[in-house]
Design an enzyme around this catalytic site. Structure first.
Site, mmCIF file in Angstrom:
data_model
loop_
_atom_site.group_PDB
_atom_site.id
_atom_site.type_symbol
_atom_site.label_atom_id
_atom_site.label_comp_id
_atom_site.label_asym_id
_atom_site.label_seq_id
_atom_site.Cartn_x
_atom_site.Cartn_y
_atom_site.Cartn_z
ATOM 1 N N ASP A 65 0.841 -1.197 0.000
ATOM 2 C CA ASP A 65 0.000 0.000 0.000
ATOM 3 C C ASP A 65 0.874 1.244 0.000
ATOM 4 O OD1 ASP A 65 -2.647 -0.662 0.057
ATOM 5 O OD2 ASP A 65 -3.016 0.092 2.067
ATOM 6 N N TYR A 67 1.962 4.788 1.644
ATOM 7 C CA TYR A 67 1.854 5.297 3.011
ATOM 8 C C TYR A 67 0.579 6.127 3.124
ATOM 9 C CZ TYR A 67 6.833 4.084 3.515
ATOM 10 O OH TYR A 67 8.045 3.426 3.561
ATOM 11 N N PHE A 78 7.805 2.150 -0.569
ATOM 12 C CA PHE A 78 8.765 2.348 0.528
ATOM 13 C C PHE A 78 9.352 3.755 0.585
ATOM 14 C CE2 PHE A 78 8.928 -2.310 -0.063
ATOM 15 C CZ PHE A 78 8.605 -2.705 1.214
ATOM 16 N N HIS A 187 9.763 -9.439 5.510
ATOM 17 C CA HIS A 187 9.487 -8.025 5.249
ATOM 18 C C HIS A 187 10.351 -7.158 6.174
ATOM 19 C CE1 HIS A 187 7.169 -4.271 4.957
ATOM 20 N NE2 HIS A 187 6.710 -4.752 3.815
#
Length: 221
Positions: A65, A67, A78, A187
């Site tokens: 997704d 942020y 990221f 992750h």
């Protein structure tokens, strides 16, 4: 449908833009932007593609997704805008790069410089409502980004795919692994990384070694 996206991607993704599901995504997103605070800004939705053309793409990093905090998302997974506090997952990414390659941790979390070197920073979902993680999931974006991954996998060779966490690994199951270099690990989010399996994965040095073995320029992480 005339989608404003970098030309080499537009040429290949045109069939997706013509499908009914994509029209539904566009209509949903337009309605959301007109009534709520949605991230990233509308002009940045396709930044991952606009900064990294199909022809230049040699690494793919899969996120989930954008942020959902104000001023964070800039269309690259990221990544955050200059001047924005670096989120915990990206802190851990930078820590691993520091450990793996000895590079100092940067002051900015803006990853445009990676994208401009051929790193496709692709979120599975390209938009999100402010403060509501996952709010635009299962609206059709995932089908579109699956098509993007399949396009890269089918039409290119020797691309490095970085799949961090179960979600990315499941989404990456359509990659033709024999034609590419697929790296998997936990992750980088603190919930996952601190339990082991992220730190020490050496994905960044492995990526550069592979690119050089194929006669390609390594990434300046």
């Amino acid at each position: 449908m005339d989608v404003k996206i970098e030309e080499s991607w537009k040429k290949r993704l045109e069939p997706e833009f013509a499908k009914p599901y994509f029209t539904e995504v566009v209509n949903f997103v337009k309605q959301e932007y007109s009534t709520k605070q949605i991230f990233p800004p509308a002009k940045q939705i396709f930044n991952a593609f606009n900064y990294c053309s199909f022809d230049d793409c040699k690494v793919v990093i899969l996120g989930q997704d954008p942020y959902h905090g104000f001023g964070q998302a800039n269309g690259l997974c990221f990544s955050v805008n200059d001047g924005v506090r670096i989120p915990p997952s990206l802190v851990n990414i930078f820590k691993e790069i520091n450990s793996d390659l000895g590079k100092p941790v940067p002051n900015s979390g803006n990853l445009e410089r990676w994208a401009k070197q051929g790193v496709l920073l692709l979120n599975a979902t390209l938009t999100v409502e402010s403060g509501k993680a996952g709010s635009h999931q299962n609206k059709g974006w995932e089908r579109f980004t699956d098509a993007v991954i399949k396009c890269v996998s089918d039409e290119k060779k020797h691309v490095v795919f970085m799949l961090w966490g179960r979600y990315a690994q499941d989404k990456g199951s359509i990659i033709k692994a024999a034609d590419h270099y697929v790296l998997k690990s936990k992750h980088p989010s603190p919930m996952s990384a601190n339990g082991g399996g992220w730190f020490g994965n050496a994905h960044f040095s492995k990526t550069n070694a592979y690119l050089q073995s194929q006669g390609l320029e390594p990434i300046n992480w």
